[in-house]
Design a protein around this motif. Structure first.
Motif, mmCIF file in Angstrom:
data_model
loop_
_atom_site.group_PDB
_atom_site.id
_atom_site.type_symbol
_atom_site.label_atom_id
_atom_site.label_comp_id
_atom_site.label_asym_id
_atom_site.label_seq_id
_atom_site.Cartn_x
_atom_site.Cartn_y
_atom_site.Cartn_z
ATOM 1 N N LYS A 131 0.568 -1.293 0.404
ATOM 2 C CA LYS A 131 -0.509 0.025 -0.039
ATOM 3 C C LYS A 131 0.976 1.430 0.212
ATOM 4 O O LYS A 131 0.377 2.163 -0.320
ATOM 5 C CB LYS A 131 -0.878 -0.129 1.023
ATOM 6 C CG LYS A 131 -1.978 -0.866 0.705
ATOM 7 C CD LYS A 131 -3.139 -0.700 2.112
ATOM 8 C CE LYS A 131 -4.655 -1.595 1.831
ATOM 9 N NZ LYS A 131 -4.285 -3.163 2.155
ATOM 10 N N TYR A 132 2.125 1.588 0.486
ATOM 11 C CA TYR A 132 2.813 2.754 0.977
ATOM 12 C C TYR A 132 3.145 3.157 -0.357
ATOM 13 O O TYR A 132 2.806 3.779 -1.283
ATOM 14 C CB TYR A 132 3.763 2.085 1.458
ATOM 15 C CG TYR A 132 5.228 3.500 1.733
ATOM 16 C CD1 TYR A 132 5.091 4.522 2.743
ATOM 17 C CD2 TYR A 132 5.871 3.627 0.869
ATOM 18 C CE1 TYR A 132 5.942 5.229 2.187
ATOM 19 C CE2 TYR A 132 6.798 4.343 0.500
ATOM 20 C CZ TYR A 132 7.516 4.786 1.885
ATOM 21 O OH TYR A 132 8.043 6.630 1.600
ATOM 22 N N TRP A 133 3.762 2.207 -1.082
ATOM 23 C CA TRP A 133 4.287 2.161 -2.806
ATOM 24 C C TRP A 133 2.616 2.463 -4.012
ATOM 25 O O TRP A 133 3.765 3.155 -4.806
ATOM 26 C CB TRP A 133 5.380 0.367 -3.403
ATOM 27 C CG TRP A 133 6.837 1.408 -2.468
ATOM 28 C CD1 TRP A 133 7.002 0.370 -1.383
ATOM 29 C CD2 TRP A 133 7.505 2.277 -2.738
ATOM 30 N NE1 TRP A 133 7.964 1.251 -1.402
ATOM 31 C CE2 TRP A 133 8.561 2.131 -1.245
ATOM 32 C CE3 TRP A 133 7.693 3.268 -3.757
ATOM 33 C CZ2 TRP A 133 9.812 3.167 -1.920
ATOM 34 C CZ3 TRP A 133 8.285 4.396 -3.830
ATOM 35 C CH2 TRP A 133 9.671 3.796 -2.675
ATOM 36 N N ALA A 134 1.908 2.132 -3.851
ATOM 37 C CA ALA A 134 0.728 1.805 -4.415
ATOM 38 C C ALA A 134 0.290 3.065 -4.295
ATOM 39 O O ALA A 134 -0.247 3.979 -5.184
ATOM 40 C CB ALA A 134 -0.465 0.921 -3.471
ATOM 41 N N LYS A 135 0.210 3.613 -2.936
ATOM 42 C CA LYS A 135 -0.303 4.955 -2.581
ATOM 43 C C LYS A 135 0.895 6.221 -3.554
ATOM 44 O O LYS A 135 0.407 7.115 -4.120
ATOM 45 C CB LYS A 135 -0.272 5.714 -1.741
ATOM 46 C CG LYS A 135 -0.742 6.917 -0.986
ATOM 47 C CD LYS A 135 -0.752 6.990 0.577
ATOM 48 C CE LYS A 135 -1.003 8.356 0.894
ATOM 49 N NZ LYS A 135 -1.107 8.796 3.137
ATOM 50 N N ASP A 136 1.755 5.865 -3.062
ATOM 51 C CA ASP A 136 2.818 6.695 -4.106
ATOM 52 C C ASP A 136 2.732 6.629 -5.628
ATOM 53 O O ASP A 136 2.647 7.702 -5.966
ATOM 54 C CB ASP A 136 4.051 6.270 -3.695
ATOM 55 C CG ASP A 136 5.611 7.384 -4.528
ATOM 56 O OD1 ASP A 136 5.672 8.156 -3.426
ATOM 57 O OD2 ASP A 136 6.359 6.951 -4.746
ATOM 58 N N LEU A 137 2.474 5.868 -6.268
ATOM 59 C CA LEU A 137 1.887 5.596 -7.493
ATOM 60 C C LEU A 137 1.743 6.203 -7.793
ATOM 61 O O LEU A 137 0.977 7.081 -8.836
ATOM 62 C CB LEU A 137 1.925 4.117 -7.962
ATOM 63 C CG LEU A 137 1.513 3.868 -9.746
ATOM 64 C CD1 LEU A 137 2.669 5.080 -10.465
ATOM 65 C CD2 LEU A 137 1.332 2.628 -10.188
ATOM 66 N N MET A 138 0.191 6.011 -6.784
ATOM 67 C CA MET A 138 -1.502 6.938 -7.562
ATOM 68 C C MET A 138 -0.666 8.547 -7.255
ATOM 69 O O MET A 138 -1.477 9.468 -8.096
ATOM 70 C CB MET A 138 -1.738 7.129 -6.281
ATOM 71 C CG MET A 138 -3.499 7.380 -6.226
ATOM 72 S SD MET A 138 -4.035 6.869 -4.489
ATOM 73 C CE MET A 138 -5.390 5.898 -5.138
ATOM 74 N N LEU A 139 0.132 9.243 -6.009
ATOM 75 C CA LEU A 139 0.223 10.331 -6.264
ATOM 76 C C LEU A 139 1.006 10.283 -6.994
ATOM 77 O O LEU A 139 1.063 11.806 -8.330
ATOM 78 C CB LEU A 139 1.183 10.385 -5.272
ATOM 79 C CG LEU A 139 0.297 10.877 -3.465
ATOM 80 C CD1 LEU A 139 1.400 10.986 -2.035
ATOM 81 C CD2 LEU A 139 -0.646 11.893 -3.169
#
Length: 419
Positions: free
Chosen positions: A317-325
């Motif tokens: 989730k940390y990196w998925a959120k980073d990708l979303m941003l």
């Protein structure tokens, strides 16, 4: 027809069986879900579902840049937007789903109630620059569930051959229509699909009217404003436009698009979906402006929002959120509007297309379609009421019948609700 309108009309009845209060999760469960797999350790790969070939081509370039920046490969899977929610409900629990998926905002409530969309936490700095209405559309039960990528609303297009300056009031629109309208010669002064509740919404509902009453950040589905006296009054005005011949009963929105493209319409209410085509056929005669004011109040069309959601089943989730941003950053969405000629969910992104600027301006003053599952019970009764009004039925009766049908449908789907 635009993708968000298709999504709004898509009925997945099974969703209503779910509780209106969200998944049955304790605070401990929620906290565990928020922290699960939130490690900063880089994953071997992130997966995102994209909607169609055009998105595939664009995001292939963007994710290549993200991979170069972070070292994390991103796998793109082409899944039609209208299929993503159903596919996710099957694939995600089996471990075959994406980290990020892409939906129209009216599916937000359903995605959350099924436990598919993860709750997100952002800093004020991370949310800076976004259209607040678009963010609100992707918020359910006071929980932010996605970030906006694309927004859409209707606006007023006009042909400068008939209308020299942009009309600012509904009275000016009507005066132009009276002057231009010659239906026997296939020339129309003012067109929009009056039988479709998506397109007639700003003409039926003033800025202080509502479909579902909103109390704080929540909709009360037991308080509907379909038969409000002002809505009924506006229904009578809509009926008058049919009687005057402004709105042909036999023409749907697709037919109206063709008429406007062929130079047979003075004023036309539509979205930005055919803007490139109109620019090619009408050239300098094409004008675009925001919807007119009505009794001194700005008309507020529906705002549709499409955005990126983080799967509850993501293992990173940390990196998925980073990708979303990264996907919704100012730089990325500026590239998106420049290449795709669409309006984005950021106010700090500006289109270089002067005709698209009017849609950008209108999106600042638009009402997000309610993102609760019960909204699916509104479309058919309101379409029926709009059709009956066009055929001469008393608007008061038509709207009261629609209001009754909506409430009955909601009660059937929520048999344990004693309100």
């Amino acid at each position: 027809m635009n993708k968000m309108l298709k999504a709004a009309l898509l009925v997945i009845t099974v969703l209503f069986v779910l509780s209106a209060c969200g998944p049955n999760r304790s605070q401990k469960d929620i906290e565990a879900a928020l922290n699960r797999d939130n490690s900063k350790e880089k994953p071997e790969q992130l997966t995102m579902w994209v909607d169609g070939d055009a998105q595939m081509a664009f995001y292939k370039k963007i994710t290549a840049q993200y991979t170069k920046k972070t070292g994390i490969p991103v796998r793109l899977v082409n899944v039609a937007q209208n299929d993503q929610l159903e596919n996710l409900s099957l694939d995600a629990p089996a471990g075959k789903g994406p980290d990020l998926f892409f939906l129209a905002h009216d599916n937000t409530g359903s995605a959350y109630l099924q436990g598919l969309a993860a709750e997100l936490d952002f800093t004020d700095e991370q949310l800076k620059g976004f259209n607040k209405q678009a963010l609100r559309a992707l918020n359910y039960d006071n929980k932010q569930l996605a970030l906006p990528s694309i927004v859409e609303s209707t606006a007023l297009l006009y042909n400068k051959k008939y209308v020299k300056t942009a009309p600012k009031t509904i009275q000016e629109v009507e005066a132009n229509a009276d002057r231009i309208n010659k239906p026997d010669e296939h020339q129309y002064g003012f067109l929009f699909d009056g039988r479709d509740p998506y397109f007639n919404y700003p003409f039926m509902f003033n800025s202080n009217n509502y479909v579902f009453k909103k109390i704080g950040d929540k909709y009360d589905v037991h308080q509907t404003g379909i038969n409000d006296p002002q809505v009924i009054k506006n229904g009578k005005r809509l009926q008058k436009w049919y009687e005057k011949g402004y709105l042909p009963k036999a023409a749907n929105h697709n037919i109206m698009i063709g008429l406007f493209k062929d130079g047979q319409v003075g004023q036309f209410v539509t979205g930005p979906w055919n803007l490139t085509e109109f620019q090619q056929t009408l050239g300098d005669d094409l004008g675009v402006t925001t919807l007119p004011s009505d009794n001194g109040m700005k008309m507020r069309p529906y705002l549709g929002v499409r955005g990126w959601y983080l799967s509850e089943y993501s293992k990173s989730k940390y990196w998925a959120k980073d990708l979303m941003l990264y996907l919704t950053s100012r730089d990325t969405l500026q590239k998106y509007t420049d290449e795709r000629n669409e309006i984005t969910g950021r106010l700090d992104v500006k289109s270089s297309n002067p005709n698209l600027k009017a849609f950008e301006e209108q999106a600042k003053n638009a009402e997000p379609m309610p993102n609760i599952p019960e909204m699916r019970q509104v479309w058919t009764p309101m379409a029926n009421a709009s059709t009956f009004i066009s055929e001469g039925q008393d608007p008061k009766q038509a709207l009261e019948d629609a209001n009754r049908d909506i409430q009955q449908n909601i009660k059937i789907l929520q048999p344990n609700d004693n309100k």
